[in-house]
Write a protein that holds these residues in place. Structure first.
Motif, PDB file in Angstrom:
ATOM      1  N   UNK A 233       0.831  -1.195   0.000  1.00 52.94           N
ATOM      2  CA  UNK A 233       0.000   0.000   0.000  1.00 52.94           C
ATOM      3  C   UNK A 233       0.866   1.246   0.000  1.00 52.94           C
ATOM      4  N   UNK A 234       0.366   2.278  -0.640  1.00 53.62           N
ATOM      5  CA  UNK A 234       1.010   3.580  -0.533  1.00 53.62           C
ATOM      6  C   UNK A 234       0.070   4.510   0.205  1.00 53.62           C
ATOM      7  N   UNK A 235       0.616   5.249   1.161  1.00 54.40           N
ATOM      8  CA  UNK A 235      -0.215   6.177   1.927  1.00 54.40           C
ATOM      9  C   UNK A 235      -0.242   7.537   1.261  1.00 54.40           C
ATOM     10  N   UNK A 236      -1.433   8.121   1.163  1.00 58.47           N
ATOM     11  CA  UNK A 236      -1.576   9.457   0.597  1.00 58.47           C
ATOM     12  C   UNK A 236      -1.366  10.543   1.642  1.00 58.47           C
ATOM     13  N   UNK A 237      -1.338  11.765   1.178  1.00 62.00           N
ATOM     14  CA  UNK A 237      -1.133  12.908   2.080  1.00 62.00           C
ATOM     15  C   UNK A 237      -2.223  13.024   3.134  1.00 62.00           C
ATOM     16  N   UNK A 238      -3.419  12.521   2.799  1.00 60.03           N
ATOM     17  CA  UNK A 238      -4.533  12.566   3.753  1.00 60.03           C
ATOM     18  C   UNK A 238      -4.604  11.311   4.614  1.00 60.03           C
ATOM     19  N   UNK A 239      -3.599  10.437   4.489  1.00 63.22           N
ATOM     20  CA  UNK A 239      -3.570   9.216   5.274  1.00 63.22           C
ATOM     21  C   UNK A 239      -4.380   8.082   4.679  1.00 63.22           C
ATOM     22  N   UNK A 240      -4.863   8.227   3.433  1.00 60.86           N
ATOM     23  CA  UNK A 240      -5.626   7.130   2.833  1.00 60.86           C
ATOM     24  C   UNK A 240      -4.678   6.035   2.348  1.00 60.86           C
ATOM     25  N   UNK A 241      -5.199   4.829   2.319  1.00 63.59           N
ATOM     26  CA  UNK A 241      -4.500   3.682   1.741  1.00 63.59           C
ATOM     27  C   UNK A 241      -5.505   2.931   0.872  1.00 63.59           C
ATOM     28  N   UNK A 242      -4.997   2.248  -0.170  1.00 59.90           N
ATOM     29  CA  UNK A 242      -5.890   1.664  -1.172  1.00 59.90           C
ATOM     30  C   UNK A 242      -6.865   2.767  -1.592  1.00 59.90           C
TER      31      UNK A 242
END
Length: 265
Positions: free
Chosen positions: A154-163
């Protein structure tokens, strides 16, 4: 590379993206070897974003000779509901930059049916995974009825989202489905399918990658022992029941973590 101790799994901090790529390829190859020895298969779920380019070392020596690619089965932890040749397709990204350069059996690559609606695509993808769980190509969890992927990346986004599990989205509450869909993604394109939290938390191994200073705050909220007043980002909800969680960060993404100052010395 430095290791930080955390209640939130193993945290690996890398001085550069090259160092992170080298470490990530080593780690994936080790998991592949162990899984093939134990089960005869390696079921891995990919994501989009920079994670594919960070896996590039797997295409070269020594891995192109040492990894048993014939035992790899590829899935996606999330996918955009677009045509497979669309620029936004996670499948296209992985095919162009990774899968086309590896000797993986084509029938072992399980992408979504891009001719269906988001809901239909999610249902069909779950059906495909259920068939492979029955034959144990994908293992089954000891603590739930969920699939137990050997590795979910998984890669985490700037907002903390994954998948495609976004903050404050109802998809975070899904407990029964293995694969679900959203039509209101805050990031375009809006229609996506995604593994649910129970599936991610049933994996044998979960790797979360975060790079760049823009993800430093999300990394802090996901990893550090923060107070109840702080928002709970989706990445913090990743808590494998019996599996192992490892964070692969560069120094910029790790810069707000409590133990980071020791890394800089």
């Amino acid at each position: 590379m430095a290791h930080l101790e955390s209640k939130r799994g193993e945290v690996r901090i890398h001085e550069s993206l090259d160092e992170l790529s080298t470490d990530l390829a080593d780690y994936i190859a080790e998991l592949s070897d162990a899984s093939v020895k134990e089960r005869g298969f390696f079921a891995i779920a990919l994501s989009g974003g920079s994670i594919i380019s960070l896996m590039r070392n797997l295409c070269g020596a020594p891995y192109n000779k040492t990894v048993d690619w014939s035992k790899w089965y590829i899935f996606w932890a999330d996918e955009r509901v677009v045509a497979k040749n669309h620029v936004d397709s996670n499948y296209k990204l992985a095919k162009d930059h990774l899968l086309s350069k590896l000797p993986i059996v084509p029938s072992h690559i399980h992408s979504i049916n891009d001719s269906l609606t988001a809901e239909e695509a999610a249902n069909e993808y779950e059906f495909v995974i259920r068939q492979l769980v029955r034959t144990r190509v994908v293992n089954v969890s000891e603590v739930s009825d969920c699939p137990k992927f050997d590795l979910i990346l998984l890669e985490m986004g700037r907002d903390g989202h994954v998948a495609s599990l976004f903050p404050n989205h109802s998809v975070l509450e899904e407990k029964n489905e293995w694969v679900t869909f959203i039509t209101t993604s805050p990031k375009p394109p809006p229609e996506r399918i995604t593994f649910t939290l129970p599936v991610i938390n049933s994996a044998a191994n979960v790797v979360v990658v975060a790079t760049g200073g823009g993800k430093a705050e999300a990394s802090r909220l996901a990893i550090d022992d923060v107070g109840p007043e702080c928002p709970v980002v989706p990445a913090r909800m990743i808590e494998p029941a019996v599996g192992k969680l490892v964070w692969f960060l560069d120094s910029q993404a790790a810069s707000k973590l409590k133990g980071f100052s020791q890394f800089c010395k």
